[in-house]
Design a protein around this motif. Sequence first.
Motif, PDB file in Angstrom:
ATOM      1  N   ASP A   3       0.837  -1.189   0.000  1.00 42.55           N
ATOM      2  CA  ASP A   3       0.000   0.000   0.000  1.00 42.55           C
ATOM      3  C   ASP A   3       0.872   1.239   0.000  1.00 42.55           C
ATOM      4  O   ASP A   3       1.972   1.234   0.558  1.00 42.55           O
ATOM      5  CB  ASP A   3      -0.885   0.020   1.252  1.00 42.55           C
ATOM      6  CG  ASP A   3      -1.931  -1.076   1.246  1.00 42.55           C
ATOM      7  OD1 ASP A   3      -2.357  -1.484   0.147  1.00 42.55           O
ATOM      8  OD2 ASP A   3      -2.310  -1.526   2.337  1.00 42.55           O
ATOM      9  N   PRO A   4       0.368   2.328  -0.589  1.00 40.39           N
ATOM     10  CA  PRO A   4       1.137   3.574  -0.535  1.00 40.39           C
ATOM     11  C   PRO A   4       1.274   4.054   0.915  1.00 40.39           C
ATOM     12  O   PRO A   4       0.403   3.808   1.745  1.00 40.39           O
ATOM     13  CB  PRO A   4       0.306   4.556  -1.345  1.00 40.39           C
ATOM     14  CG  PRO A   4      -0.647   3.733  -2.133  1.00 40.39           C
ATOM     15  CD  PRO A   4      -0.846   2.459  -1.368  1.00 40.39           C
ATOM     16  N   LEU A   5       2.381   4.724   1.187  1.00 38.49           N
ATOM     17  CA  LEU A   5       2.620   5.328   2.499  1.00 38.49           C
ATOM     18  C   LEU A   5       1.993   6.705   2.528  1.00 38.49           C
ATOM     19  O   LEU A   5       1.915   7.389   1.512  1.00 38.49           O
ATOM     20  CB  LEU A   5       4.122   5.449   2.755  1.00 38.49           C
ATOM     21  CG  LEU A   5       4.926   4.164   2.735  1.00 38.49           C
ATOM     22  CD1 LEU A   5       6.403   4.470   2.896  1.00 38.49           C
ATOM     23  CD2 LEU A   5       4.458   3.227   3.821  1.00 38.49           C
ATOM     24  N   VAL A  18       2.380   8.025  -1.142  1.00 35.97           N
ATOM     25  CA  VAL A  18       3.569   7.742  -1.941  1.00 35.97           C
ATOM     26  C   VAL A  18       3.888   6.252  -1.845  1.00 35.97           C
ATOM     27  O   VAL A  18       4.012   5.724  -0.739  1.00 35.97           O
ATOM     28  CB  VAL A  18       4.787   8.562  -1.427  1.00 35.97           C
ATOM     29  CG1 VAL A  18       6.037   8.249  -2.232  1.00 35.97           C
ATOM     30  CG2 VAL A  18       4.489  10.047  -1.421  1.00 35.97           C
ATOM     31  N   PRO A  19       4.027   5.567  -2.983  1.00 32.73           N
ATOM     32  CA  PRO A  19       4.449   4.158  -2.910  1.00 32.73           C
ATOM     33  C   PRO A  19       5.810   4.054  -2.219  1.00 32.73           C
ATOM     34  O   PRO A  19       6.713   4.856  -2.482  1.00 32.73           O
ATOM     35  CB  PRO A  19       4.548   3.746  -4.388  1.00 32.73           C
ATOM     36  CG  PRO A  19       3.679   4.716  -5.127  1.00 32.73           C
ATOM     37  CD  PRO A  19       3.786   6.012  -4.364  1.00 32.73           C
ATOM     38  N   ALA A  20       5.951   3.086  -1.348  1.00 28.83           N
ATOM     39  CA  ALA A  20       7.200   2.915  -0.598  1.00 28.83           C
ATOM     40  C   ALA A  20       8.404   2.823  -1.529  1.00 28.83           C
ATOM     41  O   ALA A  20       9.470   3.366  -1.225  1.00 28.83           O
ATOM     42  CB  ALA A  20       7.113   1.685   0.299  1.00 28.83           C
ATOM     43  N   PRO A  27      10.168  12.485  -3.827  1.00 28.22           N
ATOM     44  CA  PRO A  27       8.803  12.878  -4.168  1.00 28.22           C
ATOM     45  C   PRO A  27       8.479  14.291  -3.694  1.00 28.22           C
ATOM     46  O   PRO A  27       9.053  14.786  -2.722  1.00 28.22           O
ATOM     47  CB  PRO A  27       7.942  11.842  -3.444  1.00 28.22           C
ATOM     48  CG  PRO A  27       8.792  11.367  -2.307  1.00 28.22           C
ATOM     49  CD  PRO A  27      10.215  11.422  -2.826  1.00 28.22           C
ATOM     50  N   SER A  28       7.542  14.918  -4.398  1.00 28.43           N
ATOM     51  CA  SER A  28       7.087  16.263  -4.055  1.00 28.43           C
ATOM     52  C   SER A  28       5.651  16.215  -3.566  1.00 28.43           C
ATOM     53  O   SER A  28       4.901  15.293  -3.897  1.00 28.43           O
ATOM     54  CB  SER A  28       7.178  17.185  -5.270  1.00 28.43           C
ATOM     55  OG  SER A  28       8.511  17.362  -5.660  1.00 28.43           O
ATOM     56  N   CYS A  29       5.266  17.231  -2.828  1.00 26.04           N
ATOM     57  CA  CYS A  29       3.916  17.356  -2.303  1.00 26.04           C
ATOM     58  C   CYS A  29       2.937  17.632  -3.440  1.00 26.04           C
ATOM     59  O   CYS A  29       3.198  18.480  -4.302  1.00 26.04           O
ATOM     60  CB  CYS A  29       3.875  18.494  -1.283  1.00 26.04           C
ATOM     61  SG  CYS A  29       2.223  18.818  -0.615  1.00 26.04           S
ATOM     62  N   ILE A  58       5.389   6.749   8.130  1.00 31.10           N
ATOM     63  CA  ILE A  58       6.785   6.497   8.492  1.00 31.10           C
ATOM     64  C   ILE A  58       7.005   6.926   9.942  1.00 31.10           C
ATOM     65  O   ILE A  58       6.287   7.783  10.462  1.00 31.10           O
ATOM     66  CB  ILE A  58       7.777   7.225   7.546  1.00 31.10           C
ATOM     67  CG1 ILE A  58       7.607   8.741   7.620  1.00 31.10           C
ATOM     68  CG2 ILE A  58       7.642   6.697   6.121  1.00 31.10           C
ATOM     69  CD1 ILE A  58       8.683   9.512   6.880  1.00 31.10           C
ATOM     70  N   PRO A  59       7.983   6.337  10.611  1.00 30.33           N
ATOM     71  CA  PRO A  59       8.274   6.748  11.988  1.00 30.33           C
ATOM     72  C   PRO A  59       8.688   8.222  12.046  1.00 30.33           C
ATOM     73  O   PRO A  59       9.220   8.776  11.080  1.00 30.33           O
ATOM     74  CB  PRO A  59       9.447   5.849  12.389  1.00 30.33           C
ATOM     75  CG  PRO A  59       9.398   4.703  11.442  1.00 30.33           C
ATOM     76  CD  PRO A  59       8.849   5.244  10.162  1.00 30.33           C
TER      77      PRO A  59
END
Length: 152
Positions: A3-5, A18-20, A27-29, A58-59
């Motif tokens: 799954d995308p993060l 965003v795909p891991a 990547p940009s916003c 993400i942590p």
Amino acid sequence: MTDPLQIVCPHCDAVNRVPAARLAERPSCGACHRPLFTGEPVALDETRFRRHLNASSIPVLVDFWASWCGPCHAMSPAFATAARDLEPQVRLAKVSTEEAPALAQALRIQSIPTLALFRDGQEVARQAGAMPASRILDWTRAAMRLTPARHV
């Protein structure tokens, strides 16, 4: 396929999917079009802290600090160095206990600097005291191995 993060933008706080596998591609916003990872810690107030913690896949490693704290200032460059090495697997953030005293009290931050690692919105590790960059990196990586990883 995983799954995308969900990645919270450090600039506008928009939540991006965003795909891991694409994290390393800078990547940009989707909202503000600025980079999602800057290699620098993100300064967060209480509202932004909660957004990043609750919406991020993400942590999040947070440095709780204060402007009057000498060890906090001494550790700041090391924390910035760690951000360059840990992103995009970990978001590094700084929270001023002077600007967010209620948050510091709610989290029972009793000494500064204090590093706290959060995963899936929950604190999973904490370390008080100034550390050099190498120790921040080692401590964070060890703490991440000790906690179950859902996405990373």
